[in-house]
Enzyme design. Structure first.
Site, PDB file in Angstrom:
ATOM      1  CB  CYS A   1      -0.575  -0.025   1.373  1.00  2.00           C
ATOM      2  SG  CYS A   1      -2.139  -1.173   1.137  1.00  2.00           S
TER       3      CYS A   1
ATOM      4  CG  HIS B   1      -3.197   3.300   1.128  1.00  2.00           C
ATOM      5  ND1 HIS B   1      -3.790   2.575   0.264  1.00  2.00           N
ATOM      6  CD2 HIS B   1      -3.939   1.799   2.165  1.00  2.00           C
ATOM      7  CE1 HIS B   1      -4.022   1.490   0.331  1.00  2.00           C
ATOM      8  NE2 HIS B   1      -4.365   1.002   1.452  1.00  2.00           N
TER       9      HIS B   1
ATOM     10  CG  ASN C   1      -6.664  -1.037   0.143  1.00  3.34           C
ATOM     11  OD1 ASN C   1      -5.508  -0.479  -0.198  1.00  3.34           O
ATOM     12  ND2 ASN C   1      -6.639  -1.722   1.363  1.00  3.34           N
TER      13      ASN C   1
HETATM   14  O1  UT7 Z   1      -3.753  -1.199   3.086  1.00  4.61           O
HETATM   15  C1  UT7 Z   1      -3.996  -1.949   4.439  1.00  4.61           C
HETATM   16  C2  UT7 Z   1      -4.874  -2.795   4.774  1.00  4.61           C
HETATM   17  N1  UT7 Z   1      -5.859  -3.768   5.192  1.00  4.61           N
HETATM   18  C3  UT7 Z   1      -6.116  -2.798   5.960  1.00  4.61           C
HETATM   19  O2  UT7 Z   1      -6.488  -1.299   5.879  1.00  4.61           O
HETATM   20  C4  UT7 Z   1      -7.185  -3.021   7.475  1.00  4.61           C
HETATM   21  C5  UT7 Z   1      -7.070  -2.982   8.259  1.00  4.61           C
HETATM   22  N2  UT7 Z   1      -8.378  -3.506   9.415  1.00  4.61           N
HETATM   23  C6  UT7 Z   1      -9.492  -3.163   9.292  1.00  4.61           C
HETATM   24  O3  UT7 Z   1     -10.308  -2.555   8.402  1.00  4.61           O
HETATM   25  C7  UT7 Z   1     -10.714  -3.999  10.001  1.00  4.61           C
HETATM   26  O4  UT7 Z   1      -9.508  -5.046  11.232  1.00  4.61           O
HETATM   27  C8  UT7 Z   1     -11.364  -4.982   9.203  1.00  4.61           C
HETATM   28  C9  UT7 Z   1     -12.040  -4.687   8.227  1.00  4.61           C
HETATM   29  C10 UT7 Z   1     -10.762  -5.788   7.870  1.00  4.61           C
HETATM   30  C11 UT7 Z   1     -11.995  -5.907  10.154  1.00  4.61           C
HETATM   31  O5  UT7 Z   1     -12.690  -5.339  11.205  1.00  4.61           O
HETATM   32  P1  UT7 Z   1     -13.310  -5.846  12.663  1.00  4.61           P
HETATM   33  O6  UT7 Z   1     -14.371  -4.926  12.857  1.00  4.61           O
HETATM   34  O7  UT7 Z   1     -11.331  -5.799  13.117  1.00  4.61           O
HETATM   35  O8  UT7 Z   1     -13.009  -7.050  12.071  1.00  4.61           O
HETATM   36  P2  UT7 Z   1     -13.038  -8.951  12.788  1.00  4.61           P
HETATM   37  O9  UT7 Z   1     -12.119  -8.841  12.185  1.00  4.61           O
HETATM   38  O10 UT7 Z   1     -12.840  -8.865  14.389  1.00  4.61           O
HETATM   39  O11 UT7 Z   1     -14.362  -9.457  12.951  1.00  4.61           O
HETATM   40  C12 UT7 Z   1     -15.502  -9.624  13.676  1.00  4.61           C
HETATM   41  C13 UT7 Z   1     -16.192 -10.499  13.560  1.00  4.61           C
HETATM   42  C14 UT7 Z   1     -16.144 -11.684  13.283  1.00  4.61           C
HETATM   43  O12 UT7 Z   1     -17.483 -12.912  13.776  1.00  4.61           O
HETATM   44  P3  UT7 Z   1     -16.929 -13.376  14.751  1.00  4.61           P
HETATM   45  O13 UT7 Z   1     -15.826 -13.388  15.570  1.00  4.61           O
HETATM   46  O14 UT7 Z   1     -17.274 -12.120  16.057  1.00  4.61           O
HETATM   47  O15 UT7 Z   1     -18.376 -13.708  15.660  1.00  4.61           O
HETATM   48  C15 UT7 Z   1     -15.710 -11.692  12.060  1.00  4.61           C
HETATM   49  O16 UT7 Z   1     -15.812 -13.112  11.559  1.00  4.61           O
HETATM   50  O17 UT7 Z   1     -17.092  -9.939  12.003  1.00  4.61           O
HETATM   51  C16 UT7 Z   1     -16.534 -11.901  11.501  1.00  4.61           C
HETATM   52  N3  UT7 Z   1     -16.993 -11.162   9.835  1.00  4.61           N
HETATM   53  C17 UT7 Z   1     -17.088 -10.425   9.114  1.00  4.61           C
HETATM   54  N4  UT7 Z   1     -18.933 -10.768   8.994  1.00  4.61           N
HETATM   55  C18 UT7 Z   1     -19.020 -10.069   8.192  1.00  4.61           C
HETATM   56  C19 UT7 Z   1     -15.101 -11.078   8.802  1.00  4.61           C
HETATM   57  N5  UT7 Z   1     -15.407 -10.642   8.169  1.00  4.61           N
HETATM   58  C20 UT7 Z   1     -17.279  -9.898   7.963  1.00  4.61           C
HETATM   59  C21 UT7 Z   1     -17.453  -9.851   6.824  1.00  4.61           C
HETATM   60  N6  UT7 Z   1     -18.979  -9.699   7.233  1.00  4.61           N
HETATM   61  N7  UT7 Z   1     -17.026  -9.754   5.175  1.00  4.61           N
END
Ligand code: UT7
Length: 333
Positions: free
Chosen positions: A114, A260, A290
């Site tokens: 990125c 970014h 992204n």
């Molecule tokens: O350029 C760098 C690129 N990357 C980034 O910038 C990523 C930075 N991180 C983030 O933006 C966030 O961590 C995410 C958007 C990727 C994820 O958000 P989060 O609030 O950290 O969610 P999480 O991974 O902690 O997951 C929360 C819940 C989980 O379910 P449980 O375990 O609470 O039941 C996941 O399984 O959300 C679930 N989950 C989803 N649900 C619906 C994960 N992905 C999805 C999805 N749709 N696509």
């Protein structure tokens, strides 16, 4: 000593719009979850037979060249950032060079995820400042839709990323008032596996690609989302401050920050942390997701097209990504 100046900007995104609702065909997700967590409403996915990583870059570059009033033959170096090349090697810079009929000039492929575009801009700037080149094409292009695991297993990653390309023409100038002021680059390999694709890698026994491997998850993008998020908000602020401090400016002096486009929540967090107004920050992640190395040049081009970058403005580019890498550039437009 010559300085560098951006004299032309361009971008290309595939015509195929994929909404959050479209993704629910492949995985358990929802428009509400994606919007709330990331701000993304839709992204573009390539069309097979029409778009390639290099063809998208060529389209963006043609537009940037036209706006700089230059011909392809005027360019002496291409610096091309991508993590999703058409071939494992040679890099996509070669393919774009061929498509634009620029055979013979130097090309450099950059893979800094990125932060790739800002790294590429910095590399181009060094060549201009030494006097070696006067006209450099800097590109960020990503075709990520084919590397995403669009099943439940990969949903935390698949909903974030999209395809597209952006380009900037960088030219030598002796005009102190309008130029790239400085670039700042960092990396920390301790977090390499917090956002990575393992395969195909060479440091394992046997052939580097096996049938078993394709059935596993080694080709998937693995992301520790919360670790990336936590590091991102810290490093983004640091790298913006570093650029401002190096040039004797305050956050209030920034006309436009083009971060970014990782996550709207990250952008919003940085904006508030730095005390910037909404008008001082440009976001378009809602429409494109992204796009990794392409996100800054696409955003900068759109900001410029919308009149949000004017002569005399202080423009800051800032990136954070896999590696980890973080980088910034400060420009007096
Ligand atoms: O350029 C760098 C690129 N990357 C980034 O910038 C990523 C930075 N991180 C983030 O933006 C966030 O961590 C995410 C958007 C990727 C994820 O958000 P989060 O609030 O950290 O969610 P999480 O991974 O902690 O997951 C929360 C819940 C989980 O379910 P449980 O375990 O609470 O039941 C996941 O399984 O959300 C679930 N989950 C989803 N649900 C619906 C994960 N992905 C999805 C999805 N749709 N696509």
């Amino acid at each position: 000593m010559p300085y560098s100046k951006i004299t032309g900007l361009g971008y290309y995104v595939p015509e195929n719009i994929v909404t959050n609702n479209d993704l629910t065909q492949y995985m358990d997700t929802s428009d509400a979850w994606i919007r709330e967590r990331t701000g993304i409403e839709q992204r573009r996915f390539f069309t097979y037979g029409k778009d390639t990583n290099a063809s998208m870059a060529a389209a963006a570059s043609r537009q940037a060249l036209e706006r700089a009033n230059l011909q392809a033959a005027d360019i002496q170096l291409i610096v091309y950032a991508t993590i999703t090349p058409d071939y494992y090697f040679p890099g996509s810079a070669f393919l774009m060079q061929r498509e634009l009929g620029m055979e013979g000039i130097a090309v450099i492929d950059v893979r800094q995820q990125c932060s790739g575009f800002v790294y590429a801009l910095s590399i181009a700037d060094q060549f201009i400042k030494t006097g070696m080149y006067q006209n450099v094409l800097v590109v960020g292009s990503e075709l990520q839709s084919t590397i995403l695991n669009k099943s439940n297993e990969g949903r935390n990653v698949a909903v974030i990323f999209g395809d597209g390309a952006g380009a900037a023409v960088l030219q030598a100038t002796h005009e102190d008032a309008h130029r790239l002021l400085s670039t700042h680059l960092h990396a920390d390999g301790r977090n390499a596996e917090d956002l990575y694709v393992r395969d195909p890698g060479t440091s394992r026994p046997g052939r580097w690609v096996t049938k078993e491997m394709t059935e596993g998850s080694g080709f998937d993008v693995v992301m520790n989302g919360s670790a990336v998020f936590k590091h991102a908000v810290v490093r983004f602020s640091e790298i913006i401050k570093e650029a401002l401090d190096a040039n004797g400016y305050q956050p209030t002096d920034i006309s436009l920050l083009v971060p970014h486009q990782a996550n709207l929540r990250i952008s919003e967090f940085i904006r508030q942390q730095m005390g910037l107004s909404e008008a001082q920050v440009f976001n378009n992640i809602q429409h494109y997701g992204n796009t990794t190395a392409a996100s800054i040049p696409i955003a900068l081009t759109q900001a410029w097209e919308q009149g949000r970058v004017q002569t005399g403005d202080l423009v800051c580019l800032a990136a954070f990504g896999s590696g980890f890498t973080w980088a910034s550039a400060l420009i007096r437009w």
